[in-house]
Design a protein around this motif. Structure first.
Motif, mmCIF file in Angstrom:
data_model
loop_
_atom_site.group_PDB
_atom_site.id
_atom_site.type_symbol
_atom_site.label_atom_id
_atom_site.label_comp_id
_atom_site.label_asym_id
_atom_site.label_seq_id
_atom_site.Cartn_x
_atom_site.Cartn_y
_atom_site.Cartn_z
ATOM 1 N N VAL A 19 8.714 -1.276 -106.717
ATOM 2 C CA VAL A 19 7.448 -1.680 -107.214
ATOM 3 C C VAL A 19 7.771 -2.933 -107.973
ATOM 4 C CG1 VAL A 19 7.096 -0.086 -109.056
ATOM 5 C CG2 VAL A 19 5.208 -1.266 -108.261
ATOM 6 N N TYR A 120 6.852 1.086 -114.277
ATOM 7 C CA TYR A 120 7.605 0.694 -112.936
ATOM 8 C C TYR A 120 8.292 1.646 -112.326
ATOM 9 C CZ TYR A 120 5.605 -3.651 -114.278
ATOM 10 O OH TYR A 120 4.668 -4.500 -114.875
ATOM 11 N N GLU A 122 8.070 5.083 -113.175
ATOM 12 C CA GLU A 122 7.454 6.161 -112.743
ATOM 13 C C GLU A 122 6.540 5.896 -111.332
ATOM 14 O OE1 GLU A 122 7.150 9.094 -114.808
ATOM 15 O OE2 GLU A 122 8.643 8.222 -116.141
ATOM 16 N N VAL A 123 5.996 4.564 -111.367
ATOM 17 C CA VAL A 123 5.238 4.365 -110.177
ATOM 18 C C VAL A 123 6.340 4.524 -108.802
ATOM 19 C CG1 VAL A 123 4.162 2.625 -108.959
ATOM 20 C CG2 VAL A 123 3.556 3.216 -111.154
ATOM 21 N N GLU A 126 7.205 7.861 -108.117
ATOM 22 C CA GLU A 126 5.701 8.531 -107.231
ATOM 23 C C GLU A 126 5.829 8.123 -105.793
ATOM 24 O OE1 GLU A 126 1.181 9.413 -107.405
ATOM 25 O OE2 GLU A 126 2.179 8.811 -109.393
ATOM 26 N N LEU A 127 5.888 6.905 -105.647
ATOM 27 C CA LEU A 127 5.951 6.403 -104.279
ATOM 28 C C LEU A 127 6.972 6.837 -103.626
ATOM 29 C CD1 LEU A 127 5.202 2.531 -105.258
ATOM 30 C CD2 LEU A 127 3.507 4.353 -103.881
ATOM 31 N N ARG A 149 -3.098 6.291 -102.111
ATOM 32 C CA ARG A 149 -2.272 6.358 -103.311
ATOM 33 C C ARG A 149 -1.551 5.063 -103.942
ATOM 34 N NH1 ARG A 149 -2.765 7.906 -107.822
ATOM 35 N NH2 ARG A 149 -1.064 8.700 -108.746
ATOM 36 N N ILE A 150 -1.109 4.336 -102.819
ATOM 37 C CA ILE A 150 -0.422 3.255 -103.148
ATOM 38 C C ILE A 150 -1.433 2.204 -103.804
ATOM 39 C CG2 ILE A 150 0.454 0.885 -102.227
ATOM 40 C CD1 ILE A 150 2.101 2.912 -100.243
ATOM 41 N N LEU A 153 -2.168 3.191 -107.477
ATOM 42 C CA LEU A 153 -0.858 2.964 -108.420
ATOM 43 C C LEU A 153 -0.921 1.502 -108.592
ATOM 44 C CD1 LEU A 153 1.661 5.459 -106.703
ATOM 45 C CD2 LEU A 153 0.553 5.617 -108.886
ATOM 46 N N GLN A 154 -1.221 0.543 -107.460
ATOM 47 C CA GLN A 154 -1.259 -0.790 -107.840
ATOM 48 C C GLN A 154 -2.242 -1.056 -108.814
ATOM 49 O OE1 GLN A 154 -1.705 -1.895 -103.587
ATOM 50 N NE2 GLN A 154 0.273 -2.930 -103.597
ATOM 51 N N GLN A 156 -3.282 0.843 -111.273
ATOM 52 C CA GLN A 156 -2.635 1.341 -112.679
ATOM 53 C C GLN A 156 -1.733 0.394 -113.221
ATOM 54 O OE1 GLN A 156 -0.898 5.106 -112.140
ATOM 55 N NE2 GLN A 156 0.039 5.090 -114.057
ATOM 56 N N LEU A 157 -0.997 -0.194 -112.186
ATOM 57 C CA LEU A 157 0.108 -1.161 -112.886
ATOM 58 C C LEU A 157 -0.311 -2.434 -113.358
ATOM 59 C CD1 LEU A 157 2.576 -1.270 -110.009
ATOM 60 C CD2 LEU A 157 3.239 -0.574 -112.516
#
Length: 159
Positions: A19, A120, A122-123, A126-127, A149-150, A153-154, A156-157
């Motif tokens: 990511v 970064y 953590e994401v 999870e991915l 989910r991706i 997460l994007q 969240q970043l």
């Protein structure tokens, strides 16, 4: 900034994830029965390949793998490939070196403890986990949930 991670299970499924700070995500999953450090090193090589296609002048790649980081340090500082060092085969070390040498961006690769809050990592963690789990299911049933989910997460970043 780029985070990478990998996930594997005893059933022979492994995955890698990357990511980037801009929200770009790359994941791969499939059969895997090797050493976890090899998957982690492949994730770092994936990040280097990603950087080759980007406009980034510099980047920091974060990994939580001690094995991959030790191999990377050896490869970068000495250029010496040691087959089986830290469980990583020569072919993968050479693949990493090729990606390293082809990358025009100024890159530093850092190792830190996993699950310590570095977003970064953590994401990416999870991915990688989600991709590994999704790989055990038919693509048409797993892909929509993984893609959703991706996207979350994007977001969240970006926050």
């Amino acid at each position: 900034m780029i985070g990478v991670d990998a996930s594997s299970d005893p059933a022979g499924v492994g995955s890698i994830a990357m990511v980037a700070a801009g929200g770009d995500v790359v994941v791969f999953a499939g059969e895997f029965t090797g050493h976890m450090g090899a998957l982690e090193l492949r994730a770092v090589a994936l990040a280097l390949e990603y950087l080759q296609g980007s406009q980034a002048a510099s980047a920091v790649i974060h990994t939580d793998s001690e094995d991959a980081h030790c191999v990377i340090e050896e490869l970068i500082t000495s250029g010496r490939v040691i087959d089986g060092y830290r469980g990583i085969e020569e072919a993968l070390s050479l693949e990493f070196l090729a990606a390293w040498n082809a990358c025009s961006a100024k890159v530093s690769i850092t190792r830190h403890r996993g699950h310590t809050g570095l977003i970064y990592n953590e994401v990416a963690d999870e991915l990688a986990w989600m991709a590994r789990v999704a790989a055990k299911h038919p693509r048409e049933s797993a892909e929509p949930e993984l893609v959703e989910r991706i996207k979350l997460l994007q977001i969240q970043l970006q926050e």
